[in-house]
Write a protein that holds these residues in place. Structure first.
Motif, PDB file in Angstrom:
ATOM      1  N   GLU A  68       0.842  -1.201   0.000  1.00  0.00           N
ATOM      2  CA  GLU A  68       0.000   0.000   0.000  1.00  0.00           C
ATOM      3  C   GLU A  68       0.881   1.256   0.000  1.00  0.00           C
ATOM      4  N   GLY A  69       0.553   2.206  -0.870  1.00  0.00           N
ATOM      5  CA  GLY A  69       1.277   3.466  -0.921  1.00  0.00           C
ATOM      6  C   GLY A  69       2.472   3.466  -1.850  1.00  0.00           C
ATOM      7  N   HIS A  70       2.812   2.298  -2.416  1.00  0.00           N
ATOM      8  CA  HIS A  70       3.934   2.233  -3.352  1.00  0.00           C
ATOM      9  C   HIS A  70       3.389   2.195  -4.784  1.00  0.00           C
ATOM     10  N   LYS A  71       4.038   2.946  -5.639  1.00  0.00           N
ATOM     11  CA  LYS A  71       3.618   3.010  -7.033  1.00  0.00           C
ATOM     12  C   LYS A  71       4.766   2.581  -7.937  1.00  0.00           C
TER      13      LYS A  71
END
Length: 263
Positions: A68-71
């Motif tokens: 979550e939160g990583h792209k």
């Protein structure tokens, strides 16, 4: 993460299987230890590459797993990485092929003092021809093959009259003497293969292939056909017995010559 750990276990299991495997080379019975060396080198190179690729894939699954939160960032190419991959791949291929080329050159460079032995393959039988008192084999051609002349020896060539014929029997050869194996097929593709002397060569109808070896360990070995040659392929086996020179001379004196066979 489960898949990443499975990949790590595949590498560990492969290494353990290699180290603990009972399927190693049979004992060497000729001068061709060079072939073992090149095979082992190939195993090392391909094994290291296999382990590196699988572990790298496991690392990528771990390092770039969804969080979550990583792209993810898209990079269409990486010149530096491509250069390293191409260079390492080329170096690995060269390292595997170069020793084999030198060994192959030795494998087909027959010594001048080698004793000539002809091996004739047919469905599904091994036949052999050895030189007689004149020390040379007579001419042979598949067009001469008949029931009374199964090896296709030229009946008009005087040099072939004293050639010894072993039809479907055991081949006996002396130790510590270079042997020139001339290979011929009278019907379809075969392959002469004796694992213990590291000998393996295709037999092509209409052609004569060859190699040489010095047999070093007395004993009895199996001759196999390593080319699918029909329904009886798996039963195409012969015997090779390696003995001392005196025992070989005694055995040879009891074999039938072409002149006696065709009379």
């Amino acid at each position: 993460m489960v898949i990443a750990w499975v990949m790590v276990l595949v590498v560990v299991g492969s290494i353990a299987f290699h180290l603990l495997s009972p399927w190693w080379f049979p004992p060497l019975a000729s001068n061709w230890g060079y072939i073992d060396d090149t095979t082992i080198l190939t195993f090392w190179i391909t094994g290291v590459v296999f382990a590196a690729v699988i572990l790298f894939m496991a690392y990528c699954l771990f390092r770039f797993r969804h969080r979550e939160g990583h792209k993810a960032s898209y990079e269409p190419e990486n010149k530096r990485l491509e250069t390293w991959l191409v260079s390492l791949t080329a170096a690995g291929v060269i390292a595997m092929l170069t020793p084999g080329l030198f060994v192959w050159a030795q494998f087909v460079s027959v010594p001048d003092d080698a004793m000539e032995v002809e091996v004739i393959g047919q469905q599904w039988l091994w036949n052999f021809r050895l030189p007689g008192a004149d020390g040379q084999l007579g001419r042979a051609d598949n067009r001469f093959v008949t029931f009374d002349n199964p090896l296709g020896i030229d009946p008009d060539d005087p040099a072939g009259q004293d050639d010894y014929m072993i039809v479907g029997g055991e081949l006996v050869l002396p130790t510590d003497r270079p042997i020139h194996f001339a290979l011929r097929s009278v019907d379809v593709l075969h392959n002469f293969y004796v694992p213990e002397i590291r000998a393996k060569m295709d037999m092509i109808p209409g052609s004569v292939t060859y190699f040489w070896a010095t047999l070093t360990e007395p004993g009895t070995y199996q001759i196999l056909c390593a080319e699918l040659c029909g329904t009886g392929h798996s039963y195409m086996r012969g015997g090779l017995r390696i003995v001392g020179q005196d025992e070989y001379d005694e055995w040879l004196a009891g074999q039938m010559t072409f002149a006696a066979f065709s009379s």
